[in-house]
Design a protein around this motif. Sequence first.
Motif, PDB file in Angstrom:
ATOM      1  N   PRO A  64       0.871  -1.199   0.129  1.00 43.03           N
ATOM      2  CA  PRO A  64       0.148  -0.058   0.098  1.00 43.03           C
ATOM      3  C   PRO A  64       0.988   1.386  -0.148  1.00 43.03           C
ATOM      4  O   PRO A  64       1.957   1.415   0.557  1.00 43.03           O
ATOM      5  CB  PRO A  64      -0.949  -0.167   1.329  1.00 43.03           C
ATOM      6  N   GLY A  65       0.139   2.317  -0.562  1.00 42.23           N
ATOM      7  CA  GLY A  65       1.020   3.665  -0.166  1.00 42.23           C
ATOM      8  C   GLY A  65       1.158   4.060   1.035  1.00 42.23           C
ATOM      9  O   GLY A  65       0.389   3.944   1.720  1.00 42.23           O
ATOM     10  N   ILE A  66       2.337   4.703   1.290  1.00 43.23           N
ATOM     11  CA  ILE A  66       2.573   5.213   2.557  1.00 43.23           C
ATOM     12  C   ILE A  66       2.960   6.488   2.495  1.00 43.23           C
ATOM     13  O   ILE A  66       3.873   6.980   1.974  1.00 43.23           O
ATOM     14  CB  ILE A  66       3.696   4.268   3.253  1.00 43.23           C
ATOM     15  N   SER A  67       2.269   7.250   3.506  1.00 43.29           N
ATOM     16  CA  SER A  67       3.134   8.647   3.775  1.00 43.29           C
ATOM     17  C   SER A  67       3.575   8.761   5.194  1.00 43.29           C
ATOM     18  O   SER A  67       3.039   8.421   6.269  1.00 43.29           O
ATOM     19  CB  SER A  67       1.566   9.567   4.135  1.00 43.29           C
ATOM     20  N   LEU A  68       4.842   9.124   5.133  1.00 44.04           N
ATOM     21  CA  LEU A  68       5.619   9.229   6.269  1.00 44.04           C
ATOM     22  C   LEU A  68       5.951  10.497   6.966  1.00 44.04           C
ATOM     23  O   LEU A  68       6.358  11.519   6.091  1.00 44.04           O
ATOM     24  CB  LEU A  68       7.140   8.607   5.847  1.00 44.04           C
ATOM     25  N   LEU A  69       5.435  10.859   8.144  1.00 38.40           N
ATOM     26  CA  LEU A  69       5.238  12.246   8.558  1.00 38.40           C
ATOM     27  C   LEU A  69       6.250  12.600   9.518  1.00 38.40           C
ATOM     28  O   LEU A  69       6.426  11.442  10.434  1.00 38.40           O
ATOM     29  CB  LEU A  69       3.969  12.424   9.083  1.00 38.40           C
ATOM     30  N   VAL A  70       7.285  13.464   9.461  1.00 39.16           N
ATOM     31  CA  VAL A  70       8.456  13.642  10.305  1.00 39.16           C
ATOM     32  C   VAL A  70       8.472  14.981  10.984  1.00 39.16           C
ATOM     33  O   VAL A  70       8.813  16.064  10.212  1.00 39.16           O
ATOM     34  CB  VAL A  70       9.779  13.343   9.797  1.00 39.16           C
ATOM     35  N   PRO A  71       8.033  15.155  12.057  1.00 36.86           N
ATOM     36  CA  PRO A  71       8.161  16.498  12.763  1.00 36.86           C
ATOM     37  C   PRO A  71       9.513  16.974  13.097  1.00 36.86           C
ATOM     38  O   PRO A  71      10.560  15.846  13.382  1.00 36.86           O
ATOM     39  CB  PRO A  71       7.383  16.479  13.931  1.00 36.86           C
ATOM     40  N   VAL A  72      10.142  18.474  12.722  1.00 35.71           N
ATOM     41  CA  VAL A  72      11.515  18.482  13.034  1.00 35.71           C
ATOM     42  C   VAL A  72      11.419  19.861  13.896  1.00 35.71           C
ATOM     43  O   VAL A  72      10.962  20.797  13.897  1.00 35.71           O
ATOM     44  CB  VAL A  72      12.307  18.990  11.485  1.00 35.71           C
ATOM     45  N   CYS A  73      12.419  19.852  14.829  1.00 38.11           N
ATOM     46  CA  CYS A  73      12.792  20.774  15.721  1.00 38.11           C
ATOM     47  C   CYS A  73      14.175  21.005  16.183  1.00 38.11           C
ATOM     48  O   CYS A  73      14.698  20.027  16.889  1.00 38.11           O
ATOM     49  CB  CYS A  73      11.716  20.875  17.101  1.00 38.11           C
ATOM     50  N   GLY A  74      14.875  21.647  15.393  1.00 36.72           N
ATOM     51  CA  GLY A  74      16.415  21.759  15.384  1.00 36.72           C
ATOM     52  C   GLY A  74      17.037  20.535  14.881  1.00 36.72           C
ATOM     53  O   GLY A  74      16.726  19.662  14.076  1.00 36.72           O
ATOM     54  N   LEU A  75      18.282  20.834  14.880  1.00 40.51           N
ATOM     55  CA  LEU A  75      19.376  19.802  13.978  1.00 40.51           C
ATOM     56  C   LEU A  75      19.841  18.908  14.640  1.00 40.51           C
ATOM     57  O   LEU A  75      20.735  19.153  15.469  1.00 40.51           O
ATOM     58  CB  LEU A  75      20.282  20.630  13.178  1.00 40.51           C
ATOM     59  N   ASP A  76      19.200  17.584  14.678  1.00 35.93           N
ATOM     60  CA  ASP A  76      19.765  16.507  15.392  1.00 35.93           C
ATOM     61  C   ASP A  76      21.275  16.103  15.076  1.00 35.93           C
ATOM     62  O   ASP A  76      21.664  16.276  13.752  1.00 35.93           O
ATOM     63  CB  ASP A  76      18.711  15.380  15.396  1.00 35.93           C
ATOM     64  N   ALA A  77      21.978  15.502  15.738  1.00 32.10           N
ATOM     65  CA  ALA A  77      23.283  14.713  15.318  1.00 32.10           C
ATOM     66  C   ALA A  77      22.809  13.710  14.314  1.00 32.10           C
ATOM     67  O   ALA A  77      22.129  12.954  14.432  1.00 32.10           O
ATOM     68  CB  ALA A  77      23.930  14.144  16.356  1.00 32.10           C
ATOM     69  N   GLY A  78      23.690  13.947  13.045  1.00 34.11           N
ATOM     70  CA  GLY A  78      23.658  13.086  12.122  1.00 34.11           C
ATOM     71  C   GLY A  78      22.125  13.107  11.353  1.00 34.11           C
ATOM     72  O   GLY A  78      21.776  12.213  10.766  1.00 34.11           O
ATOM     73  N   ALA A  79      21.804  14.208  11.160  1.00 34.69           N
ATOM     74  CA  ALA A  79      20.448  14.721  10.864  1.00 34.69           C
ATOM     75  C   ALA A  79      20.399  14.133   9.166  1.00 34.69           C
ATOM     76  O   ALA A  79      19.375  13.513   8.934  1.00 34.69           O
ATOM     77  CB  ALA A  79      20.121  16.096  10.900  1.00 34.69           C
ATOM     78  N   TRP A  80      21.445  14.760   8.420  1.00 34.57           N
ATOM     79  CA  TRP A  80      21.157  14.241   6.974  1.00 34.57           C
ATOM     80  C   TRP A  80      21.421  12.753   6.832  1.00 34.57           C
ATOM     81  O   TRP A  80      20.478  12.159   6.175  1.00 34.57           O
ATOM     82  CB  TRP A  80      22.511  14.777   6.460  1.00 34.57           C
TER      83      TRP A  80
END
Length: 387
Positions: free
Chosen positions: A45-61
Amino acid sequence: MMALSALGVILGLLSLAGGGFYLVAALLTLQFFGRSRPHPLDPAPGISLLVPVCGLDAGAWQNWSSLCQQDYPNYEVIFGVQDLQDSALPVLKELCQTFPDRARWYFCDEIRGINRKMSNLSQLFPHAHHDVIVLADSDVRVTPGYLREITAPLADPCIGVVTCGYVDHAPKRLGAAFLAMGRCIDFIPSVLIARWLDKGLRFAIGPTVVLRRQVIEKIGGLEIALNRIGDDYRLGYTAWQVGYRVELSTYVLDNDCSDESFLKAVQRELRWCRTIRSNRGNQYFGMVFSFGAVYSALLWGLLPNPWTLSLFLGIQGIRWLQAIVSMCLMGVPRLLLWLWLLPLRDAMNLLIWLLGCFGNRIYWRGRWLQVHRHGQLQEIVKKSQGE
């Protein structure tokens, strides 16, 4: 002397109860992670992955790009930020340019509740195109098979929510190792015990929660957790209340905790304890029977004799075996290098649990909050000096 003898009896019984807890935890971990994994959904099935972001975590990329490089045919990754000055935004923009067919970001400018993470997610949800929704924290790193594995339990139409355990797979600092060990040998096994006692899970755990769109709509939307701590718990519990099953995936997330100092790790776990107490009520106090390693050490220290020494060595042996079983079965062999930390981990477990029995103040992302019954949140507003 009689008081000391009575204390010895109590500690002895608590030690035996703790040893039983470790044995059950080891057996359930072996049973759960040793079983064959469910087959991926076909068709996917199709999936929507939702990611809330607040600040730059270590290893973010590395974390975010791993979400965009899934071995899965039809999915989207939607990021949300609440501040256009957020240090993560330049990296997010570059990520969306690198994966233009996969990722996009939105400015979630409304503050809809005290729980800023759920405020963010509730604004991302209307942008989701698919019927399977994955809520993922921004500090996790996944393998290419992540989406296939975490959605596999949805083959059973009665399952409406899937959730995952999480461990730092390669901790580099004391604080990170302290957190990783607690999650691996205490938290996830405790979830398995709750699953066994309740004949199924009645809650979800972060930082990944998979829900069918119809489940979100039936429970009243993501807005039900806007003013609650333990939003993952609330989503899973409410879904269970309306008749859906909640399942734990065998997939264990890699949660990077490299920025955590030991003090921050203790503060985080104290927040979790008060969150569990507010959500689980009196069941929280049942955890008193899970500290057998500490009780047996205290017993041997107070009443040194061959019997208490034998009990101490037996309980410690069971505890170390349970820890090794958990680390190996959950795929975190590098955590074995931190096994020397186990006595400190066990002593701090009891101390943090005791502190969690009292008080309702928590420190969360730069704010002091009060936690009330069922995880209800209230912000603590500091009065100005003139008031």
